[in-house]
Enzyme design. Structure first.
Site: not given
Ligand code: SAH
Length: 343
Positions: A93, A113, A161, A212, A288
């Protein structure tokens, strides 16, 4: 014989191959320009190159681009989410977002991932393979072609990643930079693959590093991000300091707020203790919600931000874009996989 994937070649590699075909070096420069500046998708469009050499090029090379399988456009803010089909049938995506400072494209770097972050949709079905440079560049070129909008900044924050696909990602950055795109317009987001952060800082490419974080103690971070068991917070912070010292680029720490997990006052204070005094930016993201996961959006985003700012941290809340099109990374691919499975 399988054709060579020409978009994955650096300018140097392209020059070598074109010189080996008996052409002069400036020809390679012209071809590179057609591929990465004018961004044509067919050799026949290379109008300053003889028909005969174009024919030879198309026999030896292919211009590989991912194909748009699905396009969702947000009615709220024009965010466009693309599902790209790749040559082996897998998909990734990209998300194109409009900001005041220009258009930003979030691209994927892997199919799936391995990192296993508990709240993330991209990791649920595991890792399939790394993307090649052409498959990362192709997301940019195809999104630009389809939308008619230039991509002013790129974030490596889609599926995968980036530092777990180090070689291809670095090559992608090299080609991008050779095309004249400033790497200052690129942000690379990592869950914290420390040895690769050191390698990246040595290269001094000028990309912005986003880390992150999502929790500021080892106990909490290890619970939601398995990578923390390999590289704990102290090790990660040392690598971040090194990146800043070596490149002068301020680090952006991503912190997704999850109800009841990392969004209370004491979590804010832990974050203040960890980052206080550092020249950095904290990007707060209301999580999300992913249907396969139990985590819920925090209701204390503003309170959390105020607490950080009061302690002198530079913290902003990321605007939610594409809320009506499921724009969180990995979700569209998940839905597509499920559809396939059910049919
Ligand atoms: N693997 C890289 C880049 C891809 S994820 C990384 O971990 O940084 C891009 C960002 O989205 C990361 O900060 C990631 O932790 C975050 N993220 C993943 N799933 C999310 C979700 N459901 N809600 C909010 N942020 C999420």
């Amino acid at each position: 014989m399988e054709k060579t994937d020409i978009l994955s070649l650096s300018s140097e590699e392209l020059a070598e191959q074109i010189c080996a075909m008996g052409e002069k070096k400036f020809r390679a420069k012209q071809v590179f320009d057609w591929l990465h500046v004018k961004k044509v998708s067919d050799f026949s469009q290379m109008s300053n190159i003889s028909a005969q050499f174009r024919e030879q090029l198309s026999e030896k090379f292919c211009i590989y681009r991912p194909k748009i399988k699905k396009r969702l456009v947000s009615r709220i803010d024009n965010t466009v989410k693309y599902l790209y089909g790749l040559s082996d049938g897998s998909s990734v995506e990209s998300v194109l977002m409009e900001y005041n400072h220009g258009n930003s494209l979030c691209v994927s770097t892997q199919v799936g991932c391995k990192m296993g972050c508990r709240f993330c949709a991209s990791t649920i079905a595991g890792w399939i393979r790394n993307l090649k440079p052409s498959e990362i560049l192709g997301q940019i070129y195809e999104s630009e072609r389809d939308s008619g909008k230039p991509v002013d900044s790129i974030v490596l924050m889609g599926i995968g990643e980036p530092l777990d696909n180090f070689e291809n990602v670095v090559k992608f950055l090299k080609i991008l930079s050779e095309s004249g795109y400033s790497l200052r317009r690129v942000s690379l987001s990592t869950c914290g693959v420390v040895d690769k952060i050191y390698e990246l800082s040595e290269m001094k490419l000028g990309v912005t590093l986003s880390v992150s974080l999502h929790a500021a103690t080892d106990a909490k971070r290890s619970e939601i991000m398995p990578i923390n068991k390999r590289y704990d917070l102290k090790t990660l912070m040392k690598a971040c300091d090194d990146y800043f010292n070596a490149t002068g680029r301020r680090i952006s720490f991503e912190y997704s707020l999850i109800e009841g997990v990392n969004d209370d006052d004491s979590s804010a204070d832990e974050l203040i203790r960890l980052l206080g005094g550092k020249n950095c930016h904290v990007n707060l993201i209301p999580i999300n919600e992913v249907k396969e996961r139990e985590y819920k959006k925090s209701r204390s985003v503003e309170r959390f931000q105020k607490r950080l700012c009061a302690a002198g941290l530079n913290a902003t809340v990321r605007r939610t874009l594409g809320a009506d099109i499921n724009a969180a990374c990995g979700q569209l691919r998940r839905d597509d996989l499920e559809e396939k499975h059910n049919n």
